[in-house]
Design an enzyme around this catalytic site. Structure first.
Site, PDB file in Angstrom:
ATOM      1  N   ARG A 174      -5.186  -0.658  46.740  1.00  0.00           N
ATOM      2  CA  ARG A 174      -6.009  -0.555  47.941  1.00  0.00           C
ATOM      3  C   ARG A 174      -6.429   0.882  48.246  1.00  0.00           C
ATOM      4  O   ARG A 174      -5.591   1.793  48.178  1.00  0.00           O
ATOM      5  CB  ARG A 174      -5.248  -1.125  49.140  1.00  0.00           C
ATOM      6  CG  ARG A 174      -5.084  -2.628  49.013  1.00  0.00           C
ATOM      7  CD  ARG A 174      -4.126  -3.208  50.013  1.00  0.00           C
ATOM      8  NE  ARG A 174      -4.079  -4.658  49.865  1.00  0.00           N
ATOM      9  CZ  ARG A 174      -3.315  -5.305  48.983  1.00  0.00           C
ATOM     10  NH1 ARG A 174      -2.530  -4.629  48.163  1.00  0.00           N
ATOM     11  NH2 ARG A 174      -3.365  -6.613  48.906  1.00  0.00           N
ATOM     12  N   HIS A 198      -8.726  -3.376  44.511  1.00  0.00           N
ATOM     13  CA  HIS A 198      -9.031  -3.520  43.084  1.00  0.00           C
ATOM     14  C   HIS A 198     -10.493  -3.181  42.738  1.00  0.00           C
ATOM     15  O   HIS A 198     -11.154  -3.896  41.989  1.00  0.00           O
ATOM     16  CB  HIS A 198      -8.670  -4.924  42.612  1.00  0.00           C
ATOM     17  CG  HIS A 198      -7.194  -5.210  42.628  1.00  0.00           C
ATOM     18  ND1 HIS A 198      -6.240  -4.231  42.506  1.00  0.00           N
ATOM     19  CD2 HIS A 198      -6.507  -6.382  42.759  1.00  0.00           C
ATOM     20  CE1 HIS A 198      -5.032  -4.775  42.558  1.00  0.00           C
ATOM     21  NE2 HIS A 198      -5.153  -6.058  42.721  1.00  0.00           N
ATOM     22  N   HIS A 219      -4.090  -6.952  35.099  1.00  0.00           N
ATOM     23  CA  HIS A 219      -3.470  -7.816  36.109  1.00  0.00           C
ATOM     24  C   HIS A 219      -2.944  -9.124  35.514  1.00  0.00           C
ATOM     25  O   HIS A 219      -3.114 -10.192  36.099  1.00  0.00           O
ATOM     26  CB  HIS A 219      -4.479  -8.090  37.220  1.00  0.00           C
ATOM     27  CG  HIS A 219      -3.871  -8.317  38.557  1.00  0.00           C
ATOM     28  ND1 HIS A 219      -3.142  -9.444  38.858  1.00  0.00           N
ATOM     29  CD2 HIS A 219      -3.864  -7.547  39.669  1.00  0.00           C
ATOM     30  CE1 HIS A 219      -2.744  -9.360  40.114  1.00  0.00           C
ATOM     31  NE2 HIS A 219      -3.156  -8.226  40.631  1.00  0.00           N
ATOM     32  N   TYR A 271      -0.203 -11.895  34.662  1.00  0.00           N
ATOM     33  CA  TYR A 271       1.054 -12.389  35.238  1.00  0.00           C
ATOM     34  C   TYR A 271       1.853 -13.056  34.125  1.00  0.00           C
ATOM     35  O   TYR A 271       1.316 -13.884  33.389  1.00  0.00           O
ATOM     36  CB  TYR A 271       0.802 -13.490  36.265  1.00  0.00           C
ATOM     37  CG  TYR A 271       0.094 -13.112  37.528  1.00  0.00           C
ATOM     38  CD1 TYR A 271       0.788 -13.035  38.741  1.00  0.00           C
ATOM     39  CD2 TYR A 271      -1.281 -12.907  37.550  1.00  0.00           C
ATOM     40  CE1 TYR A 271       0.137 -12.745  39.926  1.00  0.00           C
ATOM     41  CE2 TYR A 271      -1.941 -12.618  38.739  1.00  0.00           C
ATOM     42  CZ  TYR A 271      -1.230 -12.538  39.920  1.00  0.00           C
ATOM     43  OH  TYR A 271      -1.887 -12.252  41.094  1.00  0.00           O
ATOM     44  N   ASP A 304       5.440  -6.692  46.210  1.00  0.00           N
ATOM     45  CA  ASP A 304       4.046  -6.250  46.045  1.00  0.00           C
ATOM     46  C   ASP A 304       4.055  -4.740  46.266  1.00  0.00           C
ATOM     47  O   ASP A 304       3.426  -4.236  47.186  1.00  0.00           O
ATOM     48  CB  ASP A 304       3.145  -6.983  47.059  1.00  0.00           C
ATOM     49  CG  ASP A 304       1.664  -6.751  46.755  1.00  0.00           C
ATOM     50  OD1 ASP A 304       1.366  -5.976  45.822  1.00  0.00           O
ATOM     51  OD2 ASP A 304       0.820  -7.327  47.454  1.00  0.00           O
ATOM     52  N   GLU A 324       1.591  -3.929  36.846  1.00  0.00           N
ATOM     53  CA  GLU A 324       0.311  -3.214  36.897  1.00  0.00           C
ATOM     54  C   GLU A 324       0.591  -1.722  36.707  1.00  0.00           C
ATOM     55  O   GLU A 324       0.967  -1.032  37.645  1.00  0.00           O
ATOM     56  CB  GLU A 324      -0.383  -3.502  38.227  1.00  0.00           C
ATOM     57  CG  GLU A 324      -0.672  -4.982  38.419  1.00  0.00           C
ATOM     58  CD  GLU A 324      -0.919  -5.370  39.878  1.00  0.00           C
ATOM     59  OE1 GLU A 324      -1.709  -4.693  40.549  1.00  0.00           O
ATOM     60  OE2 GLU A 324      -0.302  -6.342  40.338  1.00  0.00           O
TER      61      GLU A 324
HETATM   62  C1  G6D Z   1      -2.275  -6.918  43.560  1.00  0.00           C
HETATM   63  O1  G6D Z   1      -1.082  -5.533  45.129  1.00  0.00           O
HETATM   64  C2  G6D Z   1      -2.042  -6.563  44.960  1.00  0.00           C
HETATM   65  C3  G6D Z   1      -1.714  -7.782  45.746  1.00  0.00           C
HETATM   66  O2  G6D Z   1      -1.493  -7.485  47.082  1.00  0.00           O
HETATM   67  C4  G6D Z   1      -2.863  -8.730  45.579  1.00  0.00           C
HETATM   68  O3  G6D Z   1      -2.769  -9.785  46.452  1.00  0.00           O
HETATM   69  C5  G6D Z   1      -2.960  -9.137  44.139  1.00  0.00           C
HETATM   70  O4  G6D Z   1      -3.159  -8.004  43.383  1.00  0.00           O
HETATM   71  C6  G6D Z   1      -4.043 -10.116  43.882  1.00  0.00           C
HETATM   72  O5  G6D Z   1      -1.249  -6.842  42.757  1.00  0.00           O
END
Ligand code: G6D
Length: 343
Positions: free
Chosen positions: A74, A99, A173, A175, A246, A309
């Site tokens: 952010r 992002h 990103h 998972y 997070d 990340e």
């Molecule tokens: C990221 O840090 C952010 C999270 O808060 C977000 O919701 C996610 O991406 C989609 O890792």
């Protein structure tokens, strides 16, 4: 090594890289993203990452597996100053830029190239982000190379160059869920992170507060591997704020030969180790999953996946000690992260 490609919806393609051990990594040029990572057939051909079957679903829930940029995390209020000039970036979540704003790298159709050797195969995705895109200065040329080799390493290598001073902090990103099922929470996975400090966040919007806090004795102490369940069930204020993890973890040692983190499946049979040149790993544990389309027919549960990340910490442009994300005009940006898979 084998590389094939097939249509993936819209103008996108799905590339499949298979090594001699039967590990298969699949990536699409829509968002330069990882879609599937299969371990070999004789082990049940488990897909150990989260993803969807087509571009259509990725358009509903865009960050899964994607390349994130220009700046991961952010940017508070969508504003930053560089050399005393104030820039305003596209605001896309709770008054902040998340992002890279919209449209981010995750929504671009990237160009691609392929490189094959005896022991590895690579896909090189590249794109241009024009000067002023989402408010960021400089025409930016960027490429992301995914390589799978016969030692079961999957590496991600970023390269970029801008024609103006700018800020740049990409990540990936993807998972992981080592059970192969997004409907199984990762509670019973063990997590280890080589980190002694993390960054607390603001409850309202998950921006970092600017503090660095010791992990010692907190739910975020992963210096030795422990089950994620103990963190999810703890009363730690940071866990409550985001319903899981997070948060940025500052790494004690970095470099492509230093293990930064490790994830172990509940049965102990599958392991993923993370190696990175980046100073931080933002760990996100799929805390909010309402409305996410089905994943290969399964419903994603809360804590159904975990991201690593690798990047400089979100807030780097605001707070001292959070990293340097300034990319000067003409300078070559490079960064590498590697995931080593054991099964
Ligand atoms: C990221 O840090 C952010 C999270 O808060 C977000 O919701 C996610 O991406 C989609 O890792």
């Amino acid at each position: 090594m084998k590389l094939t490609q097939r249509p993936f919806g819209d103008e996108a393609l799905l590339f499949s890289m298979e090594n001699d051990n039967g590990v298969t990594l699949e990536a699409t040029n829509y968002g330069a993203r990882i879609v599937n990572l299969f371990i070999p057939k004789d082990l049940g051909r488990k897909n150990i990452v989260l993803g969807f079957d087509s571009v259509e679903d990725y358009k509903k829930e865009t960050y899964f597996g994607a390349t994130i940029g220009r700046v991961a995390g952010r940017i508070k209020k969508g504003e930053f100053s560089l050399d005393e000039v104030l820039y305003k970036t596209s605001v896309n979540q709770s008054g902040n830029t998340l992002h890279g704003g919209k449209p981010g790298f995750d929504e671009k159709i990237w160009d691609f190239d392929i490189n094959e050797t005896d022991q590895s195969v690579s896909i090189i995705f590249s794109t241009n982000s024009p000067d002023g895109e989402n408010g960021f200065p400089g025409n930016l040329e960027v490429s992301v190379t995914y390589t799978l080799d016969n030692l079961n390493n999957w590496s991600v290598r970023y390269q970029a160059k801008s024609d103006k001073d700018t800020i740049f902090n990409p990540t990936n990103h993807v998972y992981f869920n080592l059970t192969g099922h997004p409907s199984n929470p990762i509670d019973e996975h063990c997590l280890q992170i080589g980190s002694e400090e993390f960054a607390p966040v603001n409850a309202a919007d998950t921006t970092v507060t600017g503090e660095k806090r010791g992990v010692f004795g907190t739910a975020y102490d992963f210096r030795t591997a422990k089950k994620l369940k103990s963190t999810f069930e703890s009363d730690d204020i940071e866990v409550k704020k985001v319903q899981g993890i997070d948060h940025p973890f500052f790494l004690t040692s970095t470099g492509i030969n230093h293990m930064a983190a490790k994830l172990i499946s509940p049965d102990g049979k599958i392991k993923v180790e993370v190696y990175t040149e980046e100073p931080v790993i933002v760990v996100y544990t799929a805390n909010f999953v309402e409305g996410v389309p089905l994943m290969h027919g399964e419903k994603l549960t809360q804590h159904g996946g975990i991201t690593f990340e690798t990047q400089a910490a979100p807030g780097a442009i605001e707070f001292d000690g959070f990293g340097d994300i300034i990319l000067r005009s003409g300078e070559n940006y490079t960064s590498q992260t590697k995931y080593k898979i054991y099964f």
